[in-house]
Write a protein that holds these residues in place. Sequence first.
Motif, PDB file in Angstrom:
ATOM      1  N   UNK A   1       1.918  34.078  -1.929  1.00  0.00           N
ATOM      2  CA  UNK A   1       2.137  35.509  -2.105  1.00  0.00           C
ATOM      3  C   UNK A   1       1.307  35.999  -3.283  1.00  0.00           C
ATOM      4  N   UNK A   2       0.867  37.244  -3.168  1.00  0.00           N
ATOM      5  CA  UNK A   2       0.053  37.887  -4.198  1.00  0.00           C
ATOM      6  C   UNK A   2       0.917  38.923  -4.918  1.00  0.00           C
ATOM      7  N   UNK A   3       0.899  38.859  -6.249  1.00  0.00           N
ATOM      8  CA  UNK A   3       1.684  39.789  -7.066  1.00  0.00           C
ATOM      9  C   UNK A   3       0.757  40.611  -7.947  1.00  0.00           C
TER      10      UNK A   3
ATOM     11  N   UNK B   1       2.454  43.545 -16.960  1.00  0.00           N
ATOM     12  CA  UNK B   1       2.955  42.396 -17.722  1.00  0.00           C
ATOM     13  C   UNK B   1       3.008  41.112 -16.887  1.00  0.00           C
ATOM     14  N   UNK B   2       1.851  40.730 -16.357  1.00  0.00           N
ATOM     15  CA  UNK B   2       1.788  39.524 -15.529  1.00  0.00           C
ATOM     16  C   UNK B   2       2.159  38.242 -16.288  1.00  0.00           C
ATOM     17  N   UNK B   3       1.832  38.124 -17.586  1.00  0.00           N
ATOM     18  CA  UNK B   3       2.253  36.893 -18.284  1.00  0.00           C
ATOM     19  C   UNK B   3       3.768  36.687 -18.264  1.00  0.00           C
ATOM     20  N   UNK B   4       4.521  37.767 -18.428  1.00  0.00           N
ATOM     21  CA  UNK B   4       5.987  37.636 -18.394  1.00  0.00           C
ATOM     22  C   UNK B   4       6.465  37.271 -16.991  1.00  0.00           C
TER      23      UNK B   4
ATOM     24  N   UNK C   1      -5.349  34.883 -10.979  1.00  0.00           N
ATOM     25  CA  UNK C   1      -6.685  35.201 -10.465  1.00  0.00           C
ATOM     26  C   UNK C   1      -7.022  36.618 -10.918  1.00  0.00           C
ATOM     27  N   UNK C   2      -7.659  36.725 -12.066  1.00  0.00           N
ATOM     28  CA  UNK C   2      -8.004  38.042 -12.580  1.00  0.00           C
ATOM     29  C   UNK C   2      -6.759  38.856 -12.902  1.00  0.00           C
TER      30      UNK C   2
END
Length: 321
Positions: free
Chosen positions: A230-232, A236-239, A256-257
Motif C-alpha cells: 500500500x502507498x501512503x 508527517x510521514x516519519x511519525x 520512496x521520496x
Amino acid sequence: MSADLVIDVKGLTKDFGPKRVVDHFDIQVPRGAIYGFLGPNGSGKTTTIRMLCGLLTADAGEGTCLGFDVRRDARRIKEQVGYMTQKFSYYEDLSIRENLDFVARMYRLDRRKARVDAALTDLGLADRQKQLAGSLSGGWRQRLALAACLLHEPQLLLLDEPTAGVDPKARREFWDEIRRLSARGVTVLVSTHYMDEAVQCDFITYIAYGKKLIDGPSADIPAMVGLETWRAEGPDLPALELRLKSEPGVEQVARFGTVLHVSGTDKAVLGATIERLKSEGTHRWSLQVAGLEEAFIYLMAGSKDNFASDAKPKPSAGAAS
C-alpha cells in the motif's frame, strides 16, 4: 547441458579462510537472455561471476558454462567470454585505439585493424580514438571497456557492476547497447544494485551474503515473494512510519521520496490495518503493485551477513553436509 542454456551450474561454493563467500549457488541462464545478479555490495556476486568465467575455481559444485566444465575447462571458457570488471582496467597512458589494439593482440585475433575499427564505430568511439584513456569520463571509459570485451566476439558477456559511478545518461546509453547485443543472440549476465537497471533484465537472481534468495523472470519476482503493498501519502510521514512498524500485518515500511510503501505477506491482516488507518482520514492510501525494490528490501531483511562478527564458520567444502 541443454542447448538453450549458456550457464547451468549447481552447488557452486567458495570459501576464503573460515568464511563462506558463495554458498551452494545454482543458476541456469538461457541463451540470449539478459540475466541480472541483484544484491548489495559484498554479497558474493563478483566471486560467483569469477567462478563462472574461469578466473576462480569453485571449492564445490558442478556445471557448465558455454558447454565447458566450470571447474576443469577454465581456459576454454575464458577464451569465449567477455568479462567487464568493476574497476577500469585498461592502460590510462594509451589511447582508446591503442588499448583496443593491445587487447586484440593479446587474443591473437585475425583482422586486427578491421576488428578495432568496427569496435570504435559500434560503440561511438571513432571520433575519440586518439584520446588517452586516462582522460576519459566514466561513461566513455565504460564504452571503451565494453568495446574491449566484444573484440573477440564472445558468446557470453559477464558485466560486474558495469555502471557504478556513471551518470544517468551514460547508463541509459549503455543499456541500449546491451539490449542490441541481446537481440543479436549474445547472452549477458550483469550484476547490479540499481533497481532501475534490474527491470531491464529478462531474469533476476537475488543474492545476499553468498546465498541465492530467489530467482525467476523479473516480472514474476514480486508475486513470487508474495507481498501486498500500500502507498501512503500525507503529512508527517516519519511519525506515520514509526507507528506503522508496530501495526498488525505490516512487515515492511519503505520511504520512496514523499510517500511510504507499506508491505506485508498476510493480505487480510494488512488490509484490515489499512482500512482502520484510512478511517482516520489523515493520509491518502492506495493499493500499489509491489515492485522489485520492495521485494529486494523484504528479502534482504531476512538475510544474515556471513562476515558479521558473530557469524559461525562454515564447514569446509569437503565436509559432509
